[in-house]
Scaffold this motif. Structure first.
Motif, short mmCIF file in Angstrom:
data_model
loop_
_atom_site.label_atom_id
_atom_site.label_comp_id
_atom_site.label_asym_id
_atom_site.label_seq_id
_atom_site.Cartn_x
_atom_site.Cartn_y
_atom_site.Cartn_z
N UNK A 1 0.65 -1.01 -0.05
CA UNK A 1 -0.16 -0.19 -0.23
C UNK A 1 0.88 0.93 0.25
N UNK A 2 1.90 1.35 1.38
CA UNK A 2 2.87 2.25 0.96
C UNK A 2 3.35 2.94 -0.56
N UNK A 3 4.06 1.19 -0.55
CA UNK A 3 5.39 1.45 -1.78
C UNK A 3 4.41 1.76 -3.01
N UNK A 4 3.33 1.64 -3.69
CA UNK A 4 2.56 2.23 -4.62
C UNK A 4 1.38 2.95 -4.21
N UNK A 5 1.69 3.99 -3.27
CA UNK A 5 0.70 5.00 -2.98
C UNK A 5 0.76 5.96 -4.21
N UNK A 6 -0.44 6.48 -4.46
CA UNK A 6 -0.06 7.60 -5.39
C UNK A 6 -0.20 8.99 -4.91
#
Length: 578
Positions: free
Chosen positions: A187-192
């Protein structure tokens, strides 16, 4: 009676009949209570086939009646077989109303069967499922808690992420913390970009909570999440957690998270100042190693030069390796002298670090050339050649290449095998110069009819990319010139010159004879030798030999007459016309 799916006896007729009845009910029957009730009653039938048929009809009708929801929910929990539970879950999947949540949670509590499917269905219910799942989380088993956490991780809403953060406080055991962090990581790594600011604020707020600060394990988890998000603004927070008064685990993961931040740009003097002293720490695996991971990305100011030199005395090989690699940023004679001493280290990490630094320093070239002259063995010479390959700009100067050639020529005259290393060096740093030098030397020796010397120079590039078509042809010419030129067929396959010429003819065809005619180094005797042997071969090779002999037969000489005779023997059609 009707049947759904594959029937027990497997007959195609009953399968088609059941599908027809289902489509008829779906299209014509309105969801009237009596009809629904009858279909629901079939779910409790003794026949599994009837149960599955009724379940499929209800799934297609997408009934939302509370009594139906209650019935289906109870049956999911009590399902006697995986096949039946899968079918019942399809009803919920097609009508994912939150009223099913209590039943799905109960089903998870009683059995882990179809866990992933249940998690997927609860996720389909969207943010509306969050309030109930928050309440249910406190009362369920740990396995069910993990399933609920999976749902929140898939929802990815702000409310869900908040819940996952707070779930870190639920238990302090390592497995639980690792599980929650693993859910938050993607979730954090792919956050917009639009969500990163909110996530940054939430994580900082979380690690600053009083109850989090008191629990080192939970605080460490928050620090790990900072690394997952990888926001530069976490730098100051992480530097605070590196302080010596912190627990070892907190310091270790603060260093790891710091290494995950994009700190390659300038302006990180505070990071260097905080981490450089840690290189003297005794704990390598937890402190020193992770400090190096961040410092490797930094450009150290000139003032750290003396401190780096002192680090060469460290008992940690990786620290010495780091110091050597960073000394390469200061291009000075003093540093060159220091680094060259470590090229002979027994530790490959130290050697590689010294080599890497010397590859960056232009002032290292003269010192390396001196070491090259005195290299004790081929390994040392090869190591220096590899370093000098990074300094090809220096060897674009004609004088630099001429100096290497002079040393090589001197050793050749002395019959000293060390000349090979100088040709290898020139091949590495300026291959174009070496090729020009070799071919010029070859032509000069050919004019003097010194075929062995010409071959000697061609051998310096043989087997490399420099050995192109021109060089191969010259090699073949010189091999044939020094050949015994025995006309017996037994010798034919022993002559390397003939074998080399044969491969060329196979590639170019019989027309290659024209090039043989133009070659000034070949006299009539050489051409007769070539034509004689090739005329006894087959196909293009035979035609090539005949063409060489025909040209020779035009002259009224002894060799010309021999060529005519050979043509008549091999049966050339045009021999009579010659």
């Amino acid at each position: 009676m009707f049947f759904v799916g594959k029937s027990i006896d497997g007959t195609r007729h009953r399968l088609q009949k059941s599908n027809f009845i289902i489509s008829t009910i779906y299209c014509r029957i309105k969801p009237m209570q009596p009809v629904i009730k009858k279909i629901c009653n079939l779910i409790n039938a003794e026949s599994l086939e009837l149960q599955l048929a009724a379940i499929r009809v209800l799934a297609e009708l997408q009934v939302r009646d509370p009594q139906v929801v209650q019935l289906i929910g109870q049956r999911i929990k009590k399902a006697s077989s995986p096949q039946l539970r899968v079918a019942l879950l399809e009803i919920v999947a097609k009508t994912p109303v939150t009223a099913y949540l209590p039943h799905l949670i109960d089903a998870l509590q009683s059995s882990e069967m179809q866990r992933d499917r249940i998690v997927s269905i609860m996720t389909q219910m969207g943010p509306g499922a969050v309030p109930y799942l928050r309440k249910a989380y406190k009362k369920v088993t740990y396995q069910t808690k993990q399933a609920i956490l999976d749902v929140f991780a898939r929802l990815k809403s702000r409310e869900a992420i908040d819940f996952l953060l707070m779930a870190l406080l639920d238990q302090s055991n390592f497995e639980h913390l690792r599980y929650v962090c693993s859910l938050l990581r993607p979730i954090l790594a792919q956050a917009e970009r639009k969500n990163r600011s909110w996530l940054r604020t939430r994580i900082v707020r979380f690690v600053n909570r009083t109850d989090v600060k008191k629990n080192a394990s939970v605080l460490t988890s928050g620090i790990i999440l900072m690394g997952y998000l990888g926001d530069v603004s976490f730098k100051k927070n992480l530097l605070k957690f590196i302080a010596t008064n912190r627990e070892l685990g907190v310091r270790k993961f603060a260093l790891i998270s710091l290494s995950l931040l994009p700190l390659e740009k300038k302006g990180n003097e505070d990071v260097i100042k905080a981490l450089f002293p840690l290189l003297h720490h005794d704990d390598f695996s937890n402190i020193v190693k992770n400090a190096i991971a961040t410092l490797e990305k930094q450009t150290l100011p000139e003032k750290y030069k003396k401190q780096l030199t002192k680090l060469l005395e460290s008992h940690h090989p990786s620290v010495r390796s780091f110091a050597l690699s960073k000394l390469g940023t200061y291009d000075s004679k003093e540093n060159v002298s220091t680094l060259t001493r470590y090229l002979d280290s027994n530790d490959f990490r130290i050697r590689d670090a010294a080599k890497s630094s010397l590859e960056k320093m232009s002032r290292a070239v003269p010192a390396l050339l001196i070491q090259f002259d005195h290299a004790s063995g081929p390994e040392k010479a090869s190591q220096i050649i590899h370093i000098l390959q990074s300094h090809k700009i220096y060897f674009k100067k004609r004088a630099a290449c001429q100096s290497i050639v002079k040393r090589a020529e001197k050793l050749v005259k002395q019959n000293n095998e060390q000349y090979k290393r100088y040709f290898a060096l020139l091949k590495a740093v300026n291959p174009d110069y070496l090729y020009t030098y070799v071919m010029t030397s070859v032509k000069a020796f050919q004019r003097k009819k010194k075929w062995d010397q010409a071959l000697f120079y061609l051998n310096q590039i043989e087997g490399s990319v420099l050995f192109n078509e021109e060089a191969r042809f010259a090699y073949m010419v010189n091999l044939l010139k020094r050949s015994k030129q025995d006309l017996s067929s037994a010798y034919r396959d022993q002559d390397k010159g003939l074998l080399m010429l044969q491969s060329m003819v196979k590639s170019a065809g019989a027309s290659f004879a024209k090039r043989i005619q133009k070659e000034k180094a070949f006299d009539p005797k050489d051409k007769y030798y070539i034509g004689f042997h090739f005329s006894e071969k087959l196909f293009d090779l035979r035609e090539f030999g005949i063409q060489v002999l025909k040209q020779l037969a035009k002259g009224n000489t002894t060799l010309g007459r021999l060529a005519k005779k050979k043509l008549s023997i091999v049966g050339s059609l045009s021999a009579a016309a010659v």
